[in-house]
Design an enzyme around this catalytic site. Structure first.
Site, mmCIF file in Angstrom:
data_model
loop_
_atom_site.group_PDB
_atom_site.id
_atom_site.type_symbol
_atom_site.label_atom_id
_atom_site.label_comp_id
_atom_site.label_asym_id
_atom_site.label_seq_id
_atom_site.Cartn_x
_atom_site.Cartn_y
_atom_site.Cartn_z
ATOM 1 N N PHE A 38 0.823 -1.209 0.000
ATOM 2 C CA PHE A 38 0.000 0.000 0.000
ATOM 3 C C PHE A 38 0.864 1.269 0.000
ATOM 4 C CE2 PHE A 38 -2.456 2.853 3.108
ATOM 5 C CZ PHE A 38 -3.090 3.551 2.091
ATOM 6 N N ASP B 224 10.291 -6.379 -3.409
ATOM 7 C CA ASP B 224 9.204 -6.977 -2.637
ATOM 8 C C ASP B 224 9.245 -8.487 -2.850
ATOM 9 O OD1 ASP B 224 6.494 -7.642 -1.591
ATOM 10 O OD2 ASP B 224 6.167 -5.475 -1.715
ATOM 11 N N ASN B 225 8.964 -9.246 -1.805
ATOM 12 C CA ASN B 225 8.892 -10.706 -1.966
ATOM 13 C C ASN B 225 7.468 -11.197 -2.193
ATOM 14 O OD1 ASN B 225 7.768 -10.478 0.572
ATOM 15 N ND2 ASN B 225 9.064 -12.031 1.530
ATOM 16 N N THR C 159 2.818 -10.152 0.995
ATOM 17 C CA THR C 159 1.554 -9.425 1.181
ATOM 18 C C THR C 159 1.341 -8.371 0.094
ATOM 19 O OG1 THR C 159 2.583 -7.812 2.680
ATOM 20 C CG2 THR C 159 1.549 -9.742 3.693
ATOM 21 N N TYR D 11 4.700 -7.892 15.929
ATOM 22 C CA TYR D 11 4.765 -6.686 15.098
ATOM 23 C C TYR D 11 5.329 -5.506 15.883
ATOM 24 C CZ TYR D 11 3.210 -2.921 11.972
ATOM 25 O OH TYR D 11 3.168 -1.830 11.139
ATOM 26 N N LYS E 52 9.087 -3.624 15.221
ATOM 27 C CA LYS E 52 9.231 -2.205 14.900
ATOM 28 C C LYS E 52 10.098 -1.482 15.937
ATOM 29 C CE LYS E 52 6.891 -1.949 11.096
ATOM 30 N NZ LYS E 52 7.545 -1.563 9.830
ATOM 31 N N THR F 98 -3.220 4.987 8.314
ATOM 32 C CA THR F 98 -3.263 5.582 6.981
ATOM 33 C C THR F 98 -4.220 4.789 6.099
ATOM 34 O OG1 THR F 98 -0.947 6.250 7.248
ATOM 35 C CG2 THR F 98 -1.842 6.314 5.024
ATOM 36 N N ARG G 2 -7.758 -4.556 8.500
ATOM 37 C CA ARG G 2 -7.810 -3.199 9.050
ATOM 38 C C ARG G 2 -9.205 -2.616 8.871
ATOM 39 N NH1 ARG G 2 -1.949 -1.353 6.780
ATOM 40 N NH2 ARG G 2 -2.537 -2.795 5.126
#
Length: 328
Positions: free
Chosen positions: A12, A32-33, A36, A146, A150, A176, A187
């Site tokens: 995103f 990117d793998n 997601t 998660y 971070k 966001t 989400r």
């Protein structure tokens, strides 16, 4: 021409960052793998000479030929469904992936930015959340994979900054939304809109009194870009401070979509934060940045995007009972 590496580029935020740096006249190397990400988010860039794509997992050794001016590490599962389904990969991309990319930045003498998150504050005891707040995080809870990934990203980034003198930036991204979000990622905005478009009742976890603050993607990308180009090396909140309860937000979605769905309530997941609101004083003062797009305008653009999806995309959901976690 500046050369920039963006990880998580098919996701995103990553895909919107690719657009922004192309607009700025940069050569963009997207990585990117696809765990997601979705190639449709960046396929419109594939024909450009100043865009290239690597299908690669950053938790393994990362090599990019040639000079690099900027590295933006945005690779990570970012939704409850994703990081509860792939917890080890979430930890690895935060730890091993960040270490690999910091090493690459050191080798290339590139400015390095990590995408941190409001989740480092956990279920906050301070409201609104300032950058000086250390957070209230359950390290061994289901969300810890998660949150702690971070928090480690921030620690190792600052270690490279202090020990190696690496030029680094840390952006703490708050909730966001906008086009290119995945309907099935857990989400709250895509979940609510997906439920409304499918004619389902809207699921709220808890009593709906928990709050979130939603920032439209155009505003978020502008704040991220300004921070990268600034001289500020400490963590900075980038988000919209306009706070709303989940219950009120669900009612807004029902009004926006013109549906007659009801709101149904389910138990609140463990460690779900009750309040989320950024203090953006530093962003205003240092970057001259604050959100410009109101929620009504931003939600209309987002809803138009979701309405454009195919029926297969609308009905493709994962873990339907967990399809809305009220995280974003």
């Amino acid at each position: 021409m500046k050369r920039v590496l963006i990880t998580g580029a098919a996701g995103f935020l990553g895909s919107h960052l690719c657009d922004r740096f192309i607009q700025e006249g940069c050569h963009v190397i997207a990585m990117d793998n696809m765990i997601t990400g979705d190639l449709k988010n960046i396929e419109h860039l594939f024909h450009l000479k100043n865009f290239e794509f690597y299908n690669h997992d950053v938790t393994t050794f990362v090599h990019v030929p040639g000079d690099l001016d900027y590295i933006l590490h945005f690779a990570s599962p970012a939704s409850p469904i994703d990081y509860l389904k792939i917890p080890i990969q979430t930890l690895k991309v935060g730890a091993l992936g960040t270490h690999n990319l910091l090493g690459l930045a050191k080798e290339k003498n590139a400015r390095f930015m990590i995408a941190s998150t409001s989740e480092i504050y956990g279920d906050p005891l301070v409201h609104p959340q300032t950058e000086e707040y250390y957070g209230n995080v359950n390290t061994i809870g289901p969300r810890g994979v998660y949150d702690e990934a971070k928090r480690f990203q921030e620690s190792i980034t600052m270690a490279y900054h202090r020990f190696h003198g690496l030029d680094t930036r840390i952006v703490r991204i708050f909730n966001t939304y906008g086009p290119r979000m995945r309907l099935n990622d857990g989400r709250v905005i895509p979940a609510f809109m997906g439920q409304a478009l499918r004619g389902e009742d809207l699921t709220v976890f808890g009593d709906g009194s928990q709050t979130r603050s939603f920032c439209f993607v155009e505003d978020e990308i502008e704040g991220i870009y300004r921070l990268l180009m600034s001289d500020y090396t400490m963590p900075m909140n980038i988000g919209n401070p306009h706070e709303i309860t989940i219950k009120d937000f669900a009612e807004e979605i029902i009004k926006l979509t013109g549906t007659d769905q009801k709101i149904i309530y389910k138990p609140l997941p463990k460690d779900d934060p009750m309040q989320r609101q950024p203090d953006i004083s530093k962003a205003k003062e240092i970057l001259g940045w604050e959100p410009k797009v109101g929620r009504e305008e931003g939600m209309k653009k987002t809803f138009d995007y979701f309405k454009s999806l195919t029926q297969d995309e609308l009905t493709k959901t994962e873990h339907r009972d967990f399809a809305q976690h009220n995280r974003m």
